[in-house]
Design a protein around this motif. Structure first.
Motif, mmCIF file in Angstrom:
data_model
loop_
_atom_site.group_PDB
_atom_site.id
_atom_site.type_symbol
_atom_site.label_atom_id
_atom_site.label_comp_id
_atom_site.label_asym_id
_atom_site.label_seq_id
_atom_site.Cartn_x
_atom_site.Cartn_y
_atom_site.Cartn_z
ATOM 1 N N ASP A 1 -9.326 7.133 -0.043
ATOM 2 C CA ASP A 1 -10.060 6.626 -0.685
ATOM 3 C C ASP A 1 -11.012 5.598 -1.518
ATOM 4 N N LEU A 2 -10.059 5.141 -1.492
ATOM 5 C CA LEU A 2 -10.198 3.567 -2.098
ATOM 6 C C LEU A 2 -11.137 2.929 -1.206
ATOM 7 N N LYS A 3 -11.808 3.256 0.324
ATOM 8 C CA LYS A 3 -11.895 2.226 1.467
ATOM 9 C C LYS A 3 -13.524 2.076 0.953
ATOM 10 N N GLY A 4 -14.482 0.935 0.958
ATOM 11 C CA GLY A 4 -15.451 1.457 0.722
ATOM 12 C C GLY A 4 -15.255 0.740 -0.827
ATOM 13 N N LYS A 5 -14.743 1.090 -1.243
ATOM 14 C CA LYS A 5 -14.896 1.876 -3.167
ATOM 15 C C LYS A 5 -15.303 -0.340 -3.530
ATOM 16 N N VAL A 6 -15.437 0.643 -5.144
ATOM 17 C CA VAL A 6 -15.586 -1.378 -5.677
ATOM 18 C C VAL A 6 -14.496 -1.012 -6.672
ATOM 19 N N ILE A 7 -13.674 -2.009 -7.076
ATOM 20 C CA ILE A 7 -12.444 -2.585 -7.571
ATOM 21 C C ILE A 7 -12.510 -3.337 -8.334
ATOM 22 N N THR B 1 -3.091 -9.427 -13.976
ATOM 23 C CA THR B 1 -3.883 -7.601 -12.798
ATOM 24 C C THR B 1 -4.276 -8.479 -11.380
ATOM 25 N N ARG B 2 -5.249 -8.581 -11.623
ATOM 26 C CA ARG B 2 -6.063 -9.614 -10.057
ATOM 27 C C ARG B 2 -5.047 -9.655 -9.086
ATOM 28 N N ILE B 3 -3.791 -10.626 -9.843
ATOM 29 C CA ILE B 3 -3.044 -11.152 -8.279
ATOM 30 C C ILE B 3 -1.749 -9.423 -8.032
ATOM 31 N N LEU B 4 -1.427 -8.914 -9.176
ATOM 32 C CA LEU B 4 -1.216 -8.208 -8.332
ATOM 33 C C LEU B 4 -1.151 -7.146 -7.921
ATOM 34 N N ALA B 5 -2.745 -7.242 -7.635
ATOM 35 C CA ALA B 5 -3.317 -5.777 -7.717
ATOM 36 C C ALA B 5 -3.958 -6.239 -5.884
ATOM 37 N N ARG B 6 -4.320 -7.396 -6.333
ATOM 38 C CA ARG B 6 -4.608 -7.506 -5.109
ATOM 39 C C ARG B 6 -3.265 -8.101 -3.465
ATOM 40 N N GLN B 7 -1.960 -8.166 -4.174
ATOM 41 C CA GLN B 7 -1.187 -7.897 -3.657
ATOM 42 C C GLN B 7 -0.378 -6.273 -3.117
ATOM 43 N N ILE B 8 -0.748 -5.364 -3.829
ATOM 44 C CA ILE B 8 -0.536 -3.995 -3.518
ATOM 45 C C ILE B 8 -1.614 -4.187 -2.953
ATOM 46 N N LEU B 9 -2.868 -4.095 -2.594
ATOM 47 C CA LEU B 9 -3.897 -3.880 -1.348
ATOM 48 C C LEU B 9 -3.680 -3.989 0.083
ATOM 49 N N SER B 10 -3.146 -5.342 -0.053
ATOM 50 C CA SER B 10 -2.701 -6.284 1.139
ATOM 51 C C SER B 10 -1.628 -5.575 1.944
ATOM 52 N N HIS B 11 -0.535 -5.036 1.412
ATOM 53 C CA HIS B 11 0.340 -4.344 2.479
ATOM 54 C C HIS B 11 -0.042 -2.537 2.187
ATOM 55 N N LEU B 12 -1.373 -2.354 1.341
ATOM 56 C CA LEU B 12 -1.787 -1.505 2.060
ATOM 57 C C LEU B 12 -2.510 -1.452 3.441
ATOM 58 N N PHE C 1 -5.156 -2.848 3.063
ATOM 59 C CA PHE C 1 -6.379 -3.417 2.695
ATOM 60 C C PHE C 1 -6.477 -4.784 2.817
ATOM 61 N N VAL C 2 -7.883 -5.130 3.347
ATOM 62 C CA VAL C 2 -8.685 -6.126 3.375
ATOM 63 C C VAL C 2 -10.129 -6.376 2.801
ATOM 64 N N ALA C 3 -9.619 -7.895 1.636
ATOM 65 C CA ALA C 3 -10.632 -7.882 0.136
ATOM 66 C C ALA C 3 -11.409 -8.466 1.167
ATOM 67 N N ASP C 4 -13.125 -7.987 0.261
ATOM 68 C CA ASP C 4 -14.839 -8.044 0.683
ATOM 69 C C ASP C 4 -14.593 -7.109 2.145
ATOM 70 N N SER C 5 -13.898 -6.417 2.755
ATOM 71 C CA SER C 5 -14.231 -6.034 4.150
ATOM 72 C C SER C 5 -13.753 -4.778 3.551
ATOM 73 N N ASP C 6 -12.645 -4.303 2.913
ATOM 74 C CA ASP C 6 -12.166 -2.534 2.515
ATOM 75 C C ASP C 6 -12.865 -2.295 1.665
#
Length: 302
Positions: free
Chosen positions: A112-118, A127-138, A140-145
């Motif tokens: 459900d995170l896809k297409g959402k504002v995070i 926080t930003r660095i860690l969150a982006r690393q976690i989402l990339s392993h899911l 999820f592509v930044a500015d796309s997903d």
């Protein structure tokens, strides 16, 4: 020989005289448990002739740069950040913080995170660095997903419910004042992250963490059951040129009974040397040496 013995005695006596040390330290957001820990250390360290001066920075990367340059003496930073700072030294490793994914009621799972504002916090925050690393392993592509926003905690608190982001990422100990506010005021809930063990194989800084049921609300329960979350160790670091004896006094305060009785997490001295990626400071080595007994079994046998 008498003169040499007198000089040695004078030096020992001089070293026993209490000295006043002043160290600058970053503490993160005033709403965080990190800031509360620093305030506890301020009170306790003052008893050991150590004054801590809190310095405001733009984020963990900024803190590391200031420590590396010698403009700030100490910083609390999480694992998972770049460690290309030659003058930064490891002082101690503290218990892992929780990586909270706060979500609005309509979000129930990771898909459900896809297409959402995070919201990932300010751009130079960890926080930003860690969150982006976690989402990339899911995958999820930044500015796309997803759409990233970078509001500070203070800005988020002042927003109306209808313009708040769908997801807020917060790295902190539990209970977190920020998480508590959004759960009770805006009906956010916490998303389980059921993959820390697998992710830890890829990202060495990830730790298993479990958030207890009812941590943030009893009616309705938030979380409704014990949920797995990703955790990240918190490291206390210093500049290589900071006086080792000042670090010794700081560690005495950190692992003293007063700080442990008032802080929400148990500070385990045995975890002090869990690697942060930086060389161990001279002050930490001196502190550990001071804990060793003078009369060891080996010495007694000799």
């Amino acid at each position: 020989l008498i003169v040499i013995l007198l000089l040695i005695s004078a030096r020992l006596i001089f070293n026993l005289i209490p000295k006043n040390y002043i160290l600058s330290v970053t503490s993160g957001s005033v709403l965080s448990e990190r800031h509360f820990l620093i305030k506890l250390l301020q009170d306790e360290a003052a008893e050991n002739f150590l004054s801590l001066k809190v310095v405001k920075t733009a984020g963990s990367l900024d803190s590391l740069e200031l420590v590396n340059s010698g403009k700030v003496d100490l910083a609390l930073v999480p694992g998972g950040l770049i460690n290309s700072f030659p003058n930064v030294r490891h002082v101690a490793t503290l218990p892992p913080e929780f990586i909270h994914f706060l979500v609005k009621p309509h979000i129930r799972n990771l898909e459900d995170l896809k297409g959402k504002v995070i919201n990932m916090g300010e751009r130079r925050e960890s926080t930003r660095i860690l969150a982006r690393q976690i989402l990339s392993h899911l995958d999820f592509v930044a500015d796309s997903d997803y759409v990233e926003t970078n509001f500070s905690n203070e800005e988020l608190i002042g927003m109306r419910s209808d313009i708040l982001p769908d997801v807020i990422v917060e790295v902190s100990y539990a209970p977190s004042l920020l998480v508590d506010f959004f759960v009770k005021r805006h009906d956010y809930h916490l998303l389980a992250m059921p993959f820390p063990s697998a992710l830890a194989k890829r990202l060495s800084w990830i730790r298993n963490a479990t958030l207890n049921q009812y941590m943030y609300s009893i009616i309705p329960p938030v979380p409704s059951t014990d949920i797995p979350l990703a955790g990240v160790n918190l490291h206390l670091v210093t500049n290589a040129n900071v006086e080792p004896k000042a670090i010794v006094e700081l560690l005495k305060a950190l692992y003293g009974s007063q700080v442990n009785s008032r802080f929400s997490q148990k500070l385990v001295e045995e975890d002090l040397l869990i690697p942060s990626g930086y060389p161990v400071s001279a002050g930490t080595t001196l502190y550990l040496d001071s804990k060793k007994p003078m009369l060891t079994p080996e010495l007694t046998d000799k």
